[in-house]
Design a protein around this motif. Structure first.
Motif, PDB file in Angstrom:
ATOM      1  N   LEU A 115       0.876  -1.109  -0.119  1.00  0.00           N
ATOM      2  CA  LEU A 115      -0.050   0.011   0.028  1.00  0.00           C
ATOM      3  C   LEU A 115       0.831   1.479   0.100  1.00  0.00           C
ATOM      4  O   LEU A 115       0.568   2.319  -0.521  1.00  0.00           O
ATOM      5  CB  LEU A 115      -0.944  -0.002   1.264  1.00  0.00           C
ATOM      6  CG  LEU A 115      -1.892  -1.148   1.227  1.00  0.00           C
ATOM      7  CD1 LEU A 115      -2.858  -1.013   2.556  1.00  0.00           C
ATOM      8  CD2 LEU A 115      -2.881  -1.196   0.194  1.00  0.00           C
ATOM      9  N   GLY A 116       2.052   1.176   0.468  1.00  0.00           N
ATOM     10  CA  GLY A 116       2.917   2.249   0.545  1.00  0.00           C
ATOM     11  C   GLY A 116       3.768   2.497  -0.702  1.00  0.00           C
ATOM     12  O   GLY A 116       4.226   3.714  -0.982  1.00  0.00           O
ATOM     13  N   ASN A 117       3.721   1.681  -1.670  1.00  0.00           N
ATOM     14  CA  ASN A 117       4.233   1.924  -2.841  1.00  0.00           C
ATOM     15  C   ASN A 117       3.365   2.590  -4.079  1.00  0.00           C
ATOM     16  O   ASN A 117       2.358   1.660  -4.329  1.00  0.00           O
ATOM     17  CB  ASN A 117       4.769   0.359  -3.358  1.00  0.00           C
ATOM     18  CG  ASN A 117       5.764   0.547  -4.614  1.00  0.00           C
ATOM     19  OD1 ASN A 117       5.289   1.186  -5.743  1.00  0.00           O
ATOM     20  ND2 ASN A 117       6.787  -0.119  -4.725  1.00  0.00           N
ATOM     21  N   GLU A 118       3.466   3.646  -4.210  1.00  0.00           N
ATOM     22  CA  GLU A 118       2.677   4.436  -4.898  1.00  0.00           C
ATOM     23  C   GLU A 118       2.240   3.817  -6.284  1.00  0.00           C
ATOM     24  O   GLU A 118       1.338   3.810  -6.893  1.00  0.00           O
ATOM     25  CB  GLU A 118       2.820   5.947  -4.974  1.00  0.00           C
ATOM     26  CG  GLU A 118       1.605   6.642  -5.675  1.00  0.00           C
ATOM     27  CD  GLU A 118       2.161   8.087  -5.691  1.00  0.00           C
ATOM     28  OE1 GLU A 118       1.714   8.820  -6.346  1.00  0.00           O
ATOM     29  OE2 GLU A 118       3.070   8.555  -5.090  1.00  0.00           O
ATOM     30  N   GLU A 119       3.312   3.419  -6.914  1.00  0.00           N
ATOM     31  CA  GLU A 119       3.542   2.950  -8.355  1.00  0.00           C
ATOM     32  C   GLU A 119       2.541   1.765  -8.223  1.00  0.00           C
ATOM     33  O   GLU A 119       1.902   1.553  -9.203  1.00  0.00           O
ATOM     34  CB  GLU A 119       4.890   2.471  -8.718  1.00  0.00           C
ATOM     35  CG  GLU A 119       4.918   2.167 -10.451  1.00  0.00           C
ATOM     36  CD  GLU A 119       6.361   1.885 -10.723  1.00  0.00           C
ATOM     37  OE1 GLU A 119       6.268   1.203 -11.693  1.00  0.00           O
ATOM     38  OE2 GLU A 119       7.342   2.109 -10.039  1.00  0.00           O
ATOM     39  N   LEU A 120       2.994   0.673  -7.431  1.00  0.00           N
ATOM     40  CA  LEU A 120       2.537  -0.583  -7.518  1.00  0.00           C
ATOM     41  C   LEU A 120       0.807  -0.339  -7.033  1.00  0.00           C
ATOM     42  O   LEU A 120      -0.054  -1.135  -7.740  1.00  0.00           O
ATOM     43  CB  LEU A 120       3.216  -1.673  -6.645  1.00  0.00           C
ATOM     44  CG  LEU A 120       4.599  -1.857  -7.009  1.00  0.00           C
ATOM     45  CD1 LEU A 120       5.144  -3.153  -6.212  1.00  0.00           C
ATOM     46  CD2 LEU A 120       4.414  -2.605  -8.669  1.00  0.00           C
ATOM     47  N   PHE A 121       0.631   0.262  -5.993  1.00  0.00           N
ATOM     48  CA  PHE A 121      -0.788   0.100  -5.574  1.00  0.00           C
ATOM     49  C   PHE A 121      -1.750   1.158  -6.449  1.00  0.00           C
ATOM     50  O   PHE A 121      -2.946   0.899  -6.712  1.00  0.00           O
ATOM     51  CB  PHE A 121      -0.876   1.048  -4.063  1.00  0.00           C
ATOM     52  CG  PHE A 121      -2.061   1.026  -3.495  1.00  0.00           C
ATOM     53  CD1 PHE A 121      -2.941  -0.118  -3.453  1.00  0.00           C
ATOM     54  CD2 PHE A 121      -2.785   1.952  -2.964  1.00  0.00           C
ATOM     55  CE1 PHE A 121      -4.348  -0.294  -2.886  1.00  0.00           C
ATOM     56  CE2 PHE A 121      -4.189   2.129  -2.584  1.00  0.00           C
ATOM     57  CZ  PHE A 121      -4.604   1.016  -2.433  1.00  0.00           C
ATOM     58  N   SER A 122      -1.153   2.169  -7.030  1.00  0.00           N
ATOM     59  CA  SER A 122      -1.794   2.999  -8.096  1.00  0.00           C
ATOM     60  C   SER A 122      -2.397   1.910  -9.079  1.00  0.00           C
ATOM     61  O   SER A 122      -3.776   2.177  -9.669  1.00  0.00           O
ATOM     62  CB  SER A 122      -1.311   4.229  -8.699  1.00  0.00           C
ATOM     63  OG  SER A 122      -0.129   3.667  -9.292  1.00  0.00           O
ATOM     64  N   LYS A 123      -1.659   1.110  -9.633  1.00  0.00           N
ATOM     65  CA  LYS A 123      -2.240   0.102 -10.654  1.00  0.00           C
ATOM     66  C   LYS A 123      -3.189  -0.734 -10.146  1.00  0.00           C
ATOM     67  O   LYS A 123      -4.372  -1.064 -10.912  1.00  0.00           O
ATOM     68  CB  LYS A 123      -0.971  -0.714 -11.036  1.00  0.00           C
ATOM     69  CG  LYS A 123      -0.017   0.003 -11.714  1.00  0.00           C
ATOM     70  CD  LYS A 123       1.113  -0.884 -12.456  1.00  0.00           C
ATOM     71  CE  LYS A 123       2.400  -0.308 -13.276  1.00  0.00           C
ATOM     72  NZ  LYS A 123       3.188  -1.124 -13.371  1.00  0.00           N
ATOM     73  N   PHE A 124      -3.253  -0.969  -8.997  1.00  0.00           N
ATOM     74  CA  PHE A 124      -4.377  -1.931  -8.414  1.00  0.00           C
ATOM     75  C   PHE A 124      -5.494  -1.002  -8.272  1.00  0.00           C
ATOM     76  O   PHE A 124      -6.635  -1.300  -8.518  1.00  0.00           O
ATOM     77  CB  PHE A 124      -3.767  -2.325  -6.902  1.00  0.00           C
ATOM     78  CG  PHE A 124      -4.802  -3.319  -6.218  1.00  0.00           C
ATOM     79  CD1 PHE A 124      -4.827  -4.624  -6.724  1.00  0.00           C
ATOM     80  CD2 PHE A 124      -5.603  -2.810  -5.206  1.00  0.00           C
ATOM     81  CE1 PHE A 124      -5.750  -5.489  -5.979  1.00  0.00           C
ATOM     82  CE2 PHE A 124      -6.363  -3.643  -4.779  1.00  0.00           C
ATOM     83  CZ  PHE A 124      -6.704  -4.850  -4.878  1.00  0.00           C
ATOM     84  N   GLN A 125      -5.470   0.213  -7.728  1.00  0.00           N
ATOM     85  CA  GLN A 125      -6.380   1.314  -7.509  1.00  0.00           C
ATOM     86  C   GLN A 125      -7.367   1.315  -8.929  1.00  0.00           C
ATOM     87  O   GLN A 125      -8.470   1.523  -8.721  1.00  0.00           O
ATOM     88  CB  GLN A 125      -6.129   2.416  -7.103  1.00  0.00           C
ATOM     89  CG  GLN A 125      -5.806   2.298  -5.575  1.00  0.00           C
ATOM     90  CD  GLN A 125      -5.011   3.757  -5.147  1.00  0.00           C
ATOM     91  OE1 GLN A 125      -4.340   4.173  -5.452  1.00  0.00           O
ATOM     92  NE2 GLN A 125      -6.062   4.165  -4.080  1.00  0.00           N
TER      93      GLN A 125
END
Length: 325
Positions: A115-125
């Protein structure tokens, strides 16, 4: 004689009738679970911080229907949002199946790192945007394992159990890969099925198992932390974008802050629920490192099936990032 409304003790201490905007938010589980109770905390803070302009009408306990039904309503905008269980989220779009891949997001620390990795979590979002839906945040109901009527101390014991699993495509493939007996069953049917022996085990978390009193029947729990139980906060994008900018900013900030707090509470709640279950005679069991490695090795076909659907590069990025977390 009318039955008492089980959500009556969570009624708001304010009159929401004057709200300019309403956010209808669904969940199927019980608000005694911290990852569910977050809906009420969001409700109260949003009301206060928007001066009563936005009312979060939170409906847990499947008041608005089962998860598959509500997912369709969120897409259409008939329901504005839902705290969707991670096991059901892949029914919306394959990419959301990431959170149920075995041995990836399977600890509290790994979840926070993701959740703290903006790049990875934004793809999920952004994954369900084609469905008109967005992921706002995530809360937890703990790490998975097996609640069983007879002790499961090794994989040989496990092969004699008929496990209930959720109506979830990734979980079905996990249990097929592991070569274990399973029955796909809606949650409301589980308690009676355990009592009657239709199923003899349950794939779930200690928190949910204890709060829902499944430990009354299944007195053994084997830790098999292959995944986290999550509630994925989904919102209809059209509803969100139609909010005034100032209200939308407050709403998004409160959801983020309260979700983070709920994850902290969820971690603590799991420890508390395990202790309470022990006090009531539940035995907690650890599989050997060899058996756990066998489950890891047997999970390979799940990745072969799901990585192309989720995005092979994305899955590998997440796995590499979390490898030492």
């Amino acid at each position: 004689m009318a039955l008492e409304d089980p959500a009556s003790s969570w009624q708001p201490e304010f009159d929401p009738s004057g709200a300019e905007y309403t956010y209808l938010l669904s969940n199927v589980s019980h608000p005694d679970i911290e990852g569910v109770a977050v809906g009420y905390r969001i409700r109260d803070r949003v009301w206060e911080e928007t001066d009563g302009r936005l009312y979060v009408d939170f409906r847990p306990l499947a008041q608005l229907g089962g998860e598959r039904d509500v997912l369709s309503k969120v897409r259409l905008g008939a329901v504005h949002g839902m705290l969707c269980s991670s096991v059901a989220a892949a029914n919306l779009t394959d990419t959301l199946g990431l959170v149920n891949l075995p041995f990836v997001l399977n600890s509290f620390d790994r979840l926070e790192a993701f959740l703290g990795n903006e790049e990875l979590f934004s793809k999920f979002q952004s994954a369900p945007e084609r469905q008109g839906v967005r992921v706002l945040d995530v809360t937890t109901y703990g790490t998975y394992g097996w609640a069983t009527r007879t002790p499961v101390r090794n994989l040989q014991d496990a092969r004699r159990v008929n496990f209930r699993i959720a109506e979830a495509p990734v979980n079905i493939d996990v249990y097929r890969a592991w070569g274990l007996q399973f029955t796909v069953m809606p949650w409301p049917d589980v308690h009676q099925a355990l009592q009657t022996g239709v199923i003899t085990g349950l794939d779930h978390t200690p928190t949910t198992t204890n709060i829902s009193r499944k430990f009354d029947v299944a007195k053994y729990y084997t830790h098999v932390p292959y995944a986290q139980g999550l509630y994925v906060h989904l919102v209809n994008e059209r509803w969100l974008n139609n909010l005034p900018e100032d209200i939308r900013a407050v709403f998004l900030r409160v959801v983020e802050e309260e979700s983070a707090l709920a994850r902290e509470k969820g971690r603590l709640q799991q420890e508390q629920q395990i202790e309470r279950a022990r006090e009531n005679g539940v035995e907690f069991i650890e599989l050997s490192s060899e058996d756990m490695q066998s489950l890891v090795d047997a999970s390979k076909p799940v990745f072969e099936r799901w990585a192309p659907r989720i995005g092979e590069e994305y899955v590998e990025q997440v796995r590499q990032f979390l490898r030492n977390k």
